[in-house]
Scaffold this motif. Sequence first.
Motif, short mmCIF file in Angstrom:
data_model
loop_
_atom_site.label_atom_id
_atom_site.label_comp_id
_atom_site.label_asym_id
_atom_site.label_seq_id
_atom_site.Cartn_x
_atom_site.Cartn_y
_atom_site.Cartn_z
N ALA A 202 128.47 -8.89 -10.39
CA ALA A 202 129.56 -7.96 -10.09
C ALA A 202 129.45 -7.49 -8.64
O ALA A 202 128.35 -7.34 -8.10
N PRO B 90 137.10 -12.93 -13.63
CA PRO B 90 136.97 -11.66 -14.34
C PRO B 90 135.83 -11.72 -15.36
O PRO B 90 135.57 -12.78 -15.95
N ALA B 91 135.15 -10.60 -15.54
CA ALA B 91 134.09 -10.53 -16.55
C ALA B 91 134.71 -10.67 -17.93
O ALA B 91 135.79 -10.14 -18.20
N ASP C 35 133.77 -9.43 -20.78
CA ASP C 35 133.77 -8.20 -21.58
C ASP C 35 134.57 -7.06 -20.94
O ASP C 35 134.87 -6.07 -21.61
N ASP C 36 134.93 -7.18 -19.65
CA ASP C 36 135.70 -6.13 -18.98
C ASP C 36 136.40 -6.75 -17.77
O ASP C 36 135.79 -6.92 -16.72
N ALA C 37 137.67 -7.05 -17.92
CA ALA C 37 138.42 -7.76 -16.89
C ALA C 37 138.58 -6.96 -15.60
O ALA C 37 139.01 -7.50 -14.58
N ARG C 38 138.21 -5.66 -15.61
CA ARG C 38 138.27 -4.87 -14.38
C ARG C 38 137.20 -5.32 -13.39
O ARG C 38 137.30 -5.08 -12.19
N PHE C 39 136.14 -5.93 -13.89
CA PHE C 39 135.04 -6.37 -13.05
C PHE C 39 135.18 -7.85 -12.74
O PHE C 39 135.49 -8.65 -13.62
#
Length: 159
Positions: free
Chosen positions: A58, A90-91, A93-97
Amino acid sequence: MIEKKLDRAIRDFIWNVVEIHSQLENIHTSWAGLLGITQPQWLILMAITELDEGRGVAGIDIANKLRVHPAFVTNQTKTLEKGGFLSRRPAADDARFVLMSLTAKATTEIEKLSKRKLALNSTMFNDLDEKTLAELNASLAKIAKNARLAARLLAIDAS
């Protein structure tokens, strides 16, 4: 007299750190130049190499490792992506990261430099064995921790 000697030793230490930092910047600039990128971009690639455990890294983790603002990492990694040195996704588990990984191109180019890096490290650390380096790193980690505390205390005093 003891206090004066300690003060001198501390000042000598600080100037040695300044000199080492300056030389490492020169070295990193040279490595970066061999890849056609900037010194901060080289450090980002090195941070990813260090931090990536196969899932990507990240931007916030890179920023923390390099002690820079996350927006700077975002800006520079976009340039590195355009240059084919890293991939961003994108990650799961969390596309914000956004997770970043070195591309095959980056890995190949860095690997080409590995023999030269080994020779350079041998020159820099010629007189130090593994035990001495481990002790030095432990001492430097303590100083770094205390320096972070001192910087926070100074910031409080200054405000």
